[in-house]
Motif scaffolding. Structure first.
Motif, PDB file in Angstrom:
ATOM      1  N   LEU A   1      15.506  13.359  -9.188  1.00  0.00           N
ATOM      2  CA  LEU A   1      14.422  13.902  -8.379  1.00  0.00           C
ATOM      3  C   LEU A   1      13.062  13.352  -8.785  1.00  0.00           C
ATOM      4  CD1 LEU A   1      13.519  15.854  -6.151  1.00  0.00           C
ATOM      5  CD2 LEU A   1      13.377  17.628  -7.902  1.00  0.00           C
ATOM      6  N   SER A   2      12.814  13.215 -10.067  1.00  0.00           N
ATOM      7  CA  SER A   2      11.511  12.709 -10.518  1.00  0.00           C
ATOM      8  C   SER A   2      11.281  11.276 -10.044  1.00  0.00           C
ATOM      9  CB  SER A   2      11.385  12.798 -12.034  1.00  0.00           C
ATOM     10  OG  SER A   2      12.347  11.976 -12.646  1.00  0.00           O
ATOM     11  N   GLU A   3      12.329  10.485  -9.966  1.00  0.00           N
ATOM     12  CA  GLU A   3      12.220   9.115  -9.446  1.00  0.00           C
ATOM     13  C   GLU A   3      11.815   9.144  -7.970  1.00  0.00           C
ATOM     14  OE1 GLU A   3      15.037   5.203  -8.607  1.00  0.00           O
ATOM     15  OE2 GLU A   3      15.860   6.890  -9.704  1.00  0.00           O
ATOM     16  N   ALA A   4      12.427  10.037  -7.212  1.00  0.00           N
ATOM     17  CA  ALA A   4      12.107  10.156  -5.787  1.00  0.00           C
ATOM     18  C   ALA A   4      10.666  10.587  -5.592  1.00  0.00           C
ATOM     19  CB  ALA A   4      13.060  11.152  -5.118  1.00  0.00           C
ATOM     20  N   VAL A   5      10.199  11.520  -6.397  1.00  0.00           N
ATOM     21  CA  VAL A   5       8.822  11.995  -6.282  1.00  0.00           C
ATOM     22  C   VAL A   5       7.847  10.880  -6.618  1.00  0.00           C
ATOM     23  CG1 VAL A   5       7.123  13.595  -7.255  1.00  0.00           C
ATOM     24  CG2 VAL A   5       9.418  14.408  -6.682  1.00  0.00           C
ATOM     25  N   SER A   6       8.150  10.096  -7.643  1.00  0.00           N
ATOM     26  CA  SER A   6       7.242   9.011  -8.036  1.00  0.00           C
ATOM     27  C   SER A   6       7.186   7.903  -6.988  1.00  0.00           C
ATOM     28  CB  SER A   6       7.648   8.431  -9.392  1.00  0.00           C
ATOM     29  OG  SER A   6       8.880   7.741  -9.287  1.00  0.00           O
ATOM     30  N   ARG A   7       8.225   7.760  -6.183  1.00  0.00           N
ATOM     31  CA  ARG A   7       8.249   6.718  -5.140  1.00  0.00           C
ATOM     32  C   ARG A   7       7.890   7.277  -3.760  1.00  0.00           C
ATOM     33  NH1 ARG A   7       9.781   1.926  -5.160  1.00  0.00           N
ATOM     34  NH2 ARG A   7      10.816   2.120  -3.161  1.00  0.00           N
ATOM     35  N   TRP A   8       7.371   8.484  -3.705  1.00  0.00           N
ATOM     36  CA  TRP A   8       7.080   9.140  -2.429  1.00  0.00           C
ATOM     37  C   TRP A   8       6.062   8.353  -1.611  1.00  0.00           C
ATOM     38  CZ3 TRP A   8       9.759  12.690  -0.076  1.00  0.00           C
ATOM     39  CH2 TRP A   8       9.213  13.328   1.025  1.00  0.00           C
ATOM     40  N   GLN A   9       5.093   7.737  -2.256  1.00  0.00           N
ATOM     41  CA  GLN A   9       4.067   6.956  -1.562  1.00  0.00           C
ATOM     42  C   GLN A   9       4.679   5.644  -1.060  1.00  0.00           C
ATOM     43  OE1 GLN A   9       1.017   8.168  -1.224  1.00  0.00           O
ATOM     44  NE2 GLN A   9       0.100   6.440  -0.182  1.00  0.00           N
ATOM     45  N   SER A  10       4.580   5.394   0.247  1.00  0.00           N
ATOM     46  CA  SER A  10       5.132   4.170   0.833  1.00  0.00           C
ATOM     47  C   SER A  10       4.241   2.978   0.515  1.00  0.00           C
ATOM     48  CB  SER A  10       5.231   4.310   2.359  1.00  0.00           C
ATOM     49  OG  SER A  10       6.102   5.345   2.705  1.00  0.00           O
ATOM     50  N   SER A  11       4.868   1.828   0.341  1.00  0.00           N
ATOM     51  CA  SER A  11       4.112   0.593   0.122  1.00  0.00           C
ATOM     52  C   SER A  11       3.553   0.114   1.459  1.00  0.00           C
ATOM     53  CB  SER A  11       5.029  -0.475  -0.474  1.00  0.00           C
ATOM     54  OG  SER A  11       5.981  -0.897   0.486  1.00  0.00           O
ATOM     55  N   SER A  12       2.644  -0.837   1.401  1.00  0.00           N
ATOM     56  CA  SER A  12       2.076  -1.361   2.654  1.00  0.00           C
ATOM     57  C   SER A  12       3.154  -2.074   3.475  1.00  0.00           C
ATOM     58  CB  SER A  12       0.902  -2.292   2.376  1.00  0.00           C
ATOM     59  OG  SER A  12       1.318  -3.431   1.668  1.00  0.00           O
ATOM     60  N   ALA A  13       4.102  -2.719   2.802  1.00  0.00           N
ATOM     61  CA  ALA A  13       5.204  -3.380   3.521  1.00  0.00           C
ATOM     62  C   ALA A  13       6.074  -2.342   4.226  1.00  0.00           C
ATOM     63  CB  ALA A  13       6.045  -4.212   2.556  1.00  0.00           C
ATOM     64  N   GLU A  14       6.325  -1.219   3.551  1.00  0.00           N
ATOM     65  CA  GLU A  14       7.114  -0.156   4.176  1.00  0.00           C
ATOM     66  C   GLU A  14       6.366   0.462   5.358  1.00  0.00           C
ATOM     67  OE1 GLU A  14       9.725   1.544   0.414  1.00  0.00           O
ATOM     68  OE2 GLU A  14       7.614   2.126   0.605  1.00  0.00           O
ATOM     69  N   ARG A  15       5.065   0.654   5.208  1.00  0.00           N
ATOM     70  CA  ARG A  15       4.279   1.197   6.319  1.00  0.00           C
ATOM     71  C   ARG A  15       4.288   0.239   7.508  1.00  0.00           C
ATOM     72  NH1 ARG A  15       1.061   2.816   1.968  1.00  0.00           N
ATOM     73  NH2 ARG A  15      -0.439   1.157   2.332  1.00  0.00           N
ATOM     74  N   SER A  16       4.266  -1.059   7.251  1.00  0.00           N
ATOM     75  CA  SER A  16       4.358  -2.043   8.333  1.00  0.00           C
ATOM     76  C   SER A  16       5.706  -1.942   9.046  1.00  0.00           C
ATOM     77  CB  SER A  16       4.167  -3.461   7.810  1.00  0.00           C
ATOM     78  OG  SER A  16       2.872  -3.628   7.310  1.00  0.00           O
ATOM     79  N   LEU A  17       6.760  -1.761   8.275  1.00  0.00           N
ATOM     80  CA  LEU A  17       8.088  -1.579   8.857  1.00  0.00           C
ATOM     81  C   LEU A  17       8.126  -0.332   9.722  1.00  0.00           C
ATOM     82  CD1 LEU A  17      11.160  -2.135   9.123  1.00  0.00           C
ATOM     83  CD2 LEU A  17      11.443  -0.825   6.990  1.00  0.00           C
ATOM     84  N   TYR A  18       7.611   0.781   9.202  1.00  0.00           N
ATOM     85  CA  TYR A  18       7.616   2.029   9.970  1.00  0.00           C
ATOM     86  C   TYR A  18       6.806   1.889  11.248  1.00  0.00           C
ATOM     87  CZ  TYR A  18       9.085   3.745   5.362  1.00  0.00           C
ATOM     88  OH  TYR A  18       9.728   3.912   4.156  1.00  0.00           O
ATOM     89  N   SER A  19       5.701   1.152  11.191  1.00  0.00           N
ATOM     90  CA  SER A  19       4.892   0.914  12.388  1.00  0.00           C
ATOM     91  C   SER A  19       5.664   0.100  13.422  1.00  0.00           C
ATOM     92  CB  SER A  19       3.594   0.188  12.029  1.00  0.00           C
ATOM     93  OG  SER A  19       2.762   1.022  11.280  1.00  0.00           O
ATOM     94  N   ALA A  20       6.383  -0.913  12.958  1.00  0.00           N
ATOM     95  CA  ALA A  20       7.178  -1.741  13.875  1.00  0.00           C
ATOM     96  C   ALA A  20       8.283  -0.915  14.541  1.00  0.00           C
ATOM     97  CB  ALA A  20       7.786  -2.930  13.134  1.00  0.00           C
ATOM     98  N   ILE A  21       8.919  -0.047  13.773  1.00  0.00           N
ATOM     99  CA  ILE A  21       9.957   0.816  14.334  1.00  0.00           C
ATOM    100  C   ILE A  21       9.344   1.770  15.359  1.00  0.00           C
ATOM    101  CG2 ILE A  21      11.565   2.697  13.789  1.00  0.00           C
ATOM    102  CD1 ILE A  21      12.040   1.236  11.064  1.00  0.00           C
ATOM    103  N   THR A  22       8.196   2.353  15.013  1.00  0.00           N
ATOM    104  CA  THR A  22       7.508   3.275  15.921  1.00  0.00           C
ATOM    105  C   THR A  22       7.096   2.569  17.209  1.00  0.00           C
ATOM    106  OG1 THR A  22       6.701   4.553  14.040  1.00  0.00           O
ATOM    107  CG2 THR A  22       5.555   4.865  16.129  1.00  0.00           C
ATOM    108  N   ARG A  23       6.562   1.333  17.091  1.00  0.00           N
ATOM    109  CA  ARG A  23       6.181   0.561  18.292  1.00  0.00           C
ATOM    110  C   ARG A  23       7.382   0.299  19.186  1.00  0.00           C
ATOM    111  NH1 ARG A  23       2.822  -2.042  14.978  1.00  0.00           N
ATOM    112  NH2 ARG A  23       4.323  -3.654  14.492  1.00  0.00           N
TER     113      ARG A  23
END
Length: 108
Positions: free
Chosen positions: A24-46
């Protein structure tokens, strides 16, 4: 799936949260998405937004063609499909006019 594959080829495998409580602590520490991940999420949303716009456009054109083919329909039925209605995106996007104005630009 192709967007995820392209992302993973360029940036490595996406992090997946484990169901193991000891991680769980690993998941919490990685909760913030990277800019590459945000770009991926934006592409999926588009892609989803474009599919909804295409579906809405098709439904409107079918509604228009069925309304024009039935000349015996009441005059109020044609006016209900114009400015009084809100688009699917206005009802579902939850982001207000900013998203829908961009979407309308894509339809033009």
């Amino acid at each position: 799936q192709d967007l995820i594959s392209e992302h993973e080829a360029a940036h490595g495998r996406l992090y997946k949260v484990s169901h193991d409580p000891s991680r769980l602590s690993e998941a919490v520490s990685r909760w913030q998405s990277s800019s590459a991940e945000r770009s991926l999420y934006s592409a999926i949303t588009r892609r989803i937004q474009d599919a909804l716009l295409a579906l809405e456009s098709r439904a409107r054109s079918e509604q228009t063609s069925s309304a024009s083919s039935s000349s015996s329909s009441s005059p109020s039925s044609s006016s209900s499909s114009s400015s009084g209605r809100h688009s699917v995106l206005e009802k579902t996007a939850g982001r207000g006019e900013h998203v829908t104005s961009k979407a309308r630009e894509r339809l033009r």
